[in-house]
Scaffold this motif. Structure first.
Motif, PDB file in Angstrom:
ATOM      1  N   ALA A 126       0.834  -1.202   0.000  1.00 33.96           N
ATOM      2  CA  ALA A 126       0.000   0.000   0.000  1.00 33.96           C
ATOM      3  C   ALA A 126       0.873   1.258   0.000  1.00 33.96           C
ATOM      4  O   ALA A 126       0.556   2.253  -0.658  1.00 33.96           O
ATOM      5  CB  ALA A 126      -0.926  -0.012   1.209  1.00 33.96           C
ATOM      6  N   ARG A 127       1.966   1.233   0.749  1.00 34.20           N
ATOM      7  CA  ARG A 127       2.887   2.381   0.787  1.00 34.20           C
ATOM      8  C   ARG A 127       3.485   2.635  -0.595  1.00 34.20           C
ATOM      9  O   ARG A 127       3.545   3.779  -1.062  1.00 34.20           O
ATOM     10  CB  ARG A 127       3.993   2.123   1.806  1.00 34.20           C
ATOM     11  N   MET A 128       3.935   1.570  -1.250  1.00 32.75           N
ATOM     12  CA  MET A 128       4.540   1.721  -2.568  1.00 32.75           C
ATOM     13  C   MET A 128       3.533   2.259  -3.577  1.00 32.75           C
ATOM     14  O   MET A 128       3.860   3.117  -4.403  1.00 32.75           O
ATOM     15  CB  MET A 128       5.089   0.378  -3.035  1.00 32.75           C
ATOM     16  N   ALA A 129       2.289   1.771  -3.503  1.00 32.65           N
ATOM     17  CA  ALA A 129       1.254   2.236  -4.427  1.00 32.65           C
ATOM     18  C   ALA A 129       0.978   3.724  -4.238  1.00 32.65           C
ATOM     19  O   ALA A 129       0.841   4.480  -5.212  1.00 32.65           O
ATOM     20  CB  ALA A 129      -0.029   1.426  -4.219  1.00 32.65           C
ATOM     21  N   LEU A 130       0.917   4.149  -2.974  1.00 32.59           N
ATOM     22  CA  LEU A 130       0.660   5.562  -2.700  1.00 32.59           C
ATOM     23  C   LEU A 130       1.820   6.428  -3.160  1.00 32.59           C
ATOM     24  O   LEU A 130       1.627   7.508  -3.726  1.00 32.59           O
ATOM     25  CB  LEU A 130       0.408   5.763  -1.203  1.00 32.59           C
ATOM     26  N   GLU A 131       3.041   5.964  -2.955  1.00 32.27           N
ATOM     27  CA  GLU A 131       4.211   6.735  -3.364  1.00 32.27           C
ATOM     28  C   GLU A 131       4.292   6.854  -4.885  1.00 32.27           C
ATOM     29  O   GLU A 131       4.718   7.879  -5.421  1.00 32.27           O
ATOM     30  CB  GLU A 131       5.484   6.106  -2.798  1.00 32.27           C
ATOM     31  N   LYS A 132       3.892   5.806  -5.589  1.00 30.43           N
ATOM     32  CA  LYS A 132       3.855   5.890  -7.053  1.00 30.43           C
ATOM     33  C   LYS A 132       2.856   6.943  -7.502  1.00 30.43           C
ATOM     34  O   LYS A 132       3.102   7.695  -8.444  1.00 30.43           O
ATOM     35  CB  LYS A 132       3.486   4.524  -7.642  1.00 30.43           C
ATOM     36  N   HIS A 133       1.717   6.969  -6.821  1.00 23.23           N
ATOM     37  CA  HIS A 133       0.711   7.974  -7.159  1.00 23.23           C
ATOM     38  C   HIS A 133       1.237   9.382  -6.885  1.00 23.23           C
ATOM     39  O   HIS A 133       1.090  10.286  -7.717  1.00 23.23           O
ATOM     40  CB  HIS A 133      -0.565   7.732  -6.368  1.00 23.23           C
ATOM     41  N   LEU A 134       1.850   9.560  -5.729  1.00 27.51           N
ATOM     42  CA  LEU A 134       2.383  10.872  -5.371  1.00 27.51           C
ATOM     43  C   LEU A 134       3.476  11.327  -6.331  1.00 27.51           C
ATOM     44  O   LEU A 134       3.598  12.515  -6.626  1.00 27.51           O
ATOM     45  CB  LEU A 134       2.940  10.835  -3.942  1.00 27.51           C
ATOM     46  N   GLU A 170      23.626  11.188 -13.195  1.00 25.99           N
ATOM     47  CA  GLU A 170      23.060  10.366 -12.125  1.00 25.99           C
ATOM     48  C   GLU A 170      21.615   9.988 -12.438  1.00 25.99           C
ATOM     49  O   GLU A 170      21.186   8.862 -12.173  1.00 25.99           O
ATOM     50  CB  GLU A 170      23.125  11.125 -10.788  1.00 25.99           C
ATOM     51  N   LEU A 171      20.873  10.907 -13.015  1.00 34.26           N
ATOM     52  CA  LEU A 171      19.492  10.604 -13.393  1.00 34.26           C
ATOM     53  C   LEU A 171      19.442   9.550 -14.496  1.00 34.26           C
ATOM     54  O   LEU A 171      18.574   8.668 -14.494  1.00 34.26           O
ATOM     55  CB  LEU A 171      18.783  11.885 -13.848  1.00 34.26           C
ATOM     56  N   LYS A 172      20.383   9.632 -15.416  1.00 32.33           N
ATOM     57  CA  LYS A 172      20.442   8.637 -16.494  1.00 32.33           C
ATOM     58  C   LYS A 172      20.760   7.254 -15.952  1.00 32.33           C
ATOM     59  O   LYS A 172      20.256   6.241 -16.458  1.00 32.33           O
ATOM     60  CB  LYS A 172      21.491   9.052 -17.530  1.00 32.33           C
ATOM     61  N   LYS A 173      21.589   7.190 -14.917  1.00 29.49           N
ATOM     62  CA  LYS A 173      21.911   5.895 -14.307  1.00 29.49           C
ATOM     63  C   LYS A 173      20.661   5.254 -13.724  1.00 29.49           C
ATOM     64  O   LYS A 173      20.494   4.035 -13.787  1.00 29.49           O
ATOM     65  CB  LYS A 173      22.965   6.078 -13.212  1.00 29.49           C
ATOM     66  N   MET A 174      19.796   6.071 -13.158  1.00 30.64           N
ATOM     67  CA  MET A 174      18.559   5.539 -12.587  1.00 30.64           C
ATOM     68  C   MET A 174      17.653   4.968 -13.670  1.00 30.64           C
ATOM     69  O   MET A 174      16.928   3.999 -13.447  1.00 30.64           O
ATOM     70  CB  MET A 174      17.818   6.636 -11.817  1.00 30.64           C
ATOM     71  N   LEU A 175      17.726   5.544 -14.881  1.00 30.71           N
ATOM     72  CA  LEU A 175      16.907   5.041 -15.989  1.00 30.71           C
ATOM     73  C   LEU A 175      17.342   3.654 -16.437  1.00 30.71           C
ATOM     74  O   LEU A 175      16.568   2.932 -17.089  1.00 30.71           O
ATOM     75  CB  LEU A 175      16.991   6.010 -17.179  1.00 30.71           C
ATOM     76  N   GLU A 176      18.559   3.259 -16.095  1.00 27.96           N
ATOM     77  CA  GLU A 176      19.060   1.940 -16.484  1.00 27.96           C
ATOM     78  C   GLU A 176      18.452   0.814 -15.656  1.00 27.96           C
ATOM     79  O   GLU A 176      18.569  -0.354 -16.019  1.00 27.96           O
ATOM     80  CB  GLU A 176      20.586   1.914 -16.343  1.00 27.96           C
ATOM     81  N   LYS A 177      17.805   1.157 -14.562  1.00 26.34           N
ATOM     82  CA  LYS A 177      17.188   0.138 -13.712  1.00 26.34           C
ATOM     83  C   LYS A 177      15.936  -0.423 -14.390  1.00 26.34           C
ATOM     84  O   LYS A 177      15.009   0.308 -14.729  1.00 26.34           O
ATOM     85  CB  LYS A 177      16.831   0.725 -12.348  1.00 26.34           C
ATOM     86  N   LYS A 178      15.907  -1.722 -14.570  1.00 21.25           N
ATOM     87  CA  LYS A 178      14.794  -2.366 -15.278  1.00 21.25           C
ATOM     88  C   LYS A 178      13.497  -2.329 -14.477  1.00 21.25           C
ATOM     89  O   LYS A 178      12.408  -2.343 -15.048  1.00 21.25           O
ATOM     90  CB  LYS A 178      15.164  -3.811 -15.595  1.00 21.25           C
ATOM     91  N   ASP A 179      13.606  -2.314 -13.142  1.00 27.08           N
ATOM     92  CA  ASP A 179      12.406  -2.345 -12.299  1.00 27.08           C
ATOM     93  C   ASP A 179      11.900  -0.952 -11.940  1.00 27.08           C
ATOM     94  O   ASP A 179      11.026  -0.796 -11.089  1.00 27.08           O
ATOM     95  CB  ASP A 179      12.678  -3.136 -11.025  1.00 27.08           C
ATOM     96  N   LEU A 180      12.423   0.064 -12.610  1.00 30.69           N
ATOM     97  CA  LEU A 180      12.011   1.439 -12.308  1.00 30.69           C
ATOM     98  C   LEU A 180      10.557   1.650 -12.708  1.00 30.69           C
ATOM     99  O   LEU A 180      10.135   1.264 -13.798  1.00 30.69           O
ATOM    100  CB  LEU A 180      12.907   2.435 -13.050  1.00 30.69           C
ATOM    101  N   ASP A 181       9.806   2.273 -11.820  1.00 26.50           N
ATOM    102  CA  ASP A 181       8.386   2.526 -12.082  1.00 26.50           C
ATOM    103  C   ASP A 181       8.211   3.383 -13.336  1.00 26.50           C
ATOM    104  O   ASP A 181       9.000   4.304 -13.588  1.00 26.50           O
ATOM    105  CB  ASP A 181       7.768   3.243 -10.877  1.00 26.50           C
ATOM    106  N   THR A 182       7.180   3.070 -14.113  1.00 29.06           N
ATOM    107  CA  THR A 182       6.940   3.761 -15.382  1.00 29.06           C
ATOM    108  C   THR A 182       6.735   5.265 -15.190  1.00 29.06           C
ATOM    109  O   THR A 182       7.290   6.080 -15.945  1.00 29.06           O
ATOM    110  CB  THR A 182       5.707   3.174 -16.088  1.00 29.06           C
ATOM    111  N   VAL A 183       5.947   5.623 -14.192  1.00 30.38           N
ATOM    112  CA  VAL A 183       5.681   7.049 -13.941  1.00 30.38           C
ATOM    113  C   VAL A 183       6.969   7.775 -13.576  1.00 30.38           C
ATOM    114  O   VAL A 183       7.243   8.875 -14.069  1.00 30.38           O
ATOM    115  CB  VAL A 183       4.633   7.218 -12.821  1.00 30.38           C
ATOM    116  N   VAL A 184       7.779   7.150 -12.741  1.00 32.53           N
ATOM    117  CA  VAL A 184       9.040   7.758 -12.328  1.00 32.53           C
ATOM    118  C   VAL A 184       9.999   7.851 -13.498  1.00 32.53           C
ATOM    119  O   VAL A 184      10.714   8.847 -13.665  1.00 32.53           O
ATOM    120  CB  VAL A 184       9.678   6.963 -11.173  1.00 32.53           C
TER     121      VAL A 184
END
Length: 270
Positions: A21-29, A244-258
């Motif tokens: 539930a926390r993760m879902a809310l954080e994705k929304h935020l 640094e932001l580009k490095k985060m984009l390399e993560k396969k499990d990164l949330d779509t919205v993020v």
């Protein structure tokens, strides 16, 4: 906040939501600017409530104290006098936390220093401006000590209060910067880390703070924190954060919205 997720906002701030539930809310935020604004307002309200002063003893405290003493049982009356007094006082002041009492002592001492500086002019020839500057320095140092103490508190509410004290300072020293950066990167509460980010963003005239904020991107796992840091980087026009932001984009499990948020931020920083 008009979204249904608003019902869980207080539970999120109090760290009461289950992981899913926390993760879902954080994705929304992370993808909803209006909800993030509502979150900021709620956090500020919590901070003001936490910072409310401890009420002074009422006028009738002496009568209640005497009544308490008169109502002692025969067995209690057999106690040594000092033990009885200590027991009674402990009951009266049981609800006053140690750190609050400590802060009151600090500021009372500072008040004594102020009185000494103002009324003892004959012995001390320094100018009024020097006196004010000295007192201001002492108050700022005392606040920094209080912040360092509160950031180590087990209560997330107290840590938020510590960050709030830091946010009101005109400047912070290296030790306090390190403590706030550590809180931003490692505090178990996302709400504490989010408020710490906004506080550090006030002191980005210091190169050390700007560098620390850029480096902190890799420490963030929360979608909300990543989105918030990206906003700060854009606001500061910190182009060094693009890598640094580009490095985060390399993560396969990164949330779509993020992911979309980071891509937009990188584009704005180009």
């Amino acid at each position: 906040m008009s979204c249904k997720e608003s019902e869980n906002l207080v539970h999120w701030l109090n760290n009461e939501l289950k992981p899913d539930a926390r993760m879902a809310l954080e994705k929304h935020l992370a993808g909803c600017a209006s909800c993030r604004q509502e979150l900021a307002v709620t956090q500020q309200l919590w901070l003001e409530l936490a910072a409310a002063p401890v009420p002074e003893p009422s006028d009738g405290i002496e009568k209640r104290f005497n009544a308490m003493m008169d109502g002692l049982t025969v067995e209690q009356e057999k106690r040594p006098f000092r033990e009885s007094i200590a027991h009674a006082l402990a009951g009266i002041f049981n609800n006053i936390s140690r750190w609050q009492l400590g802060l009151h002592v600090v500021f009372l001492l500072l008040g004594a220093v102020l009185a000494w500086l103002v009324f003892d002019r004959n012995e001390h020839k320094s100018s009024q401006q020097d006196q004010i500057a000295f007192l201001s320095s002492e108050v700022n140092e005392s606040r920094q000590i209080a912040v360092l103490s509160l950031l180590q508190n087990a209560s997330a509410t107290r840590r938020i209060q510590g960050v709030g004290y830091a946010d009101k300072m005109e400047n912070i020293n290296g030790e306090l910067i390190d403590a706030l950066v550590n809180t931003l990167n490692n505090d178990p509460s996302v709400s504490v880390r989010l408020m710490t980010l906004e506080t550090l963003a006030r002191f980005t005239a210091d190169a050390k703070v700007r560098t620390a904020l850029v480096e902190s991107i890799n420490y963030q796992q929360s979608p909300l924190l990543l989105a918030a840091i990206a906003d700060v980087m854009v606001r500061l026009k910190e182009k060094t954060s693009r890598d640094e932001l580009k490095k985060m984009l390399e993560k396969k499990d990164l949330d779509t919205v993020v992911r979309q948020k980071l891509q937009q931020s990188i584009f704005k920083l180009t």
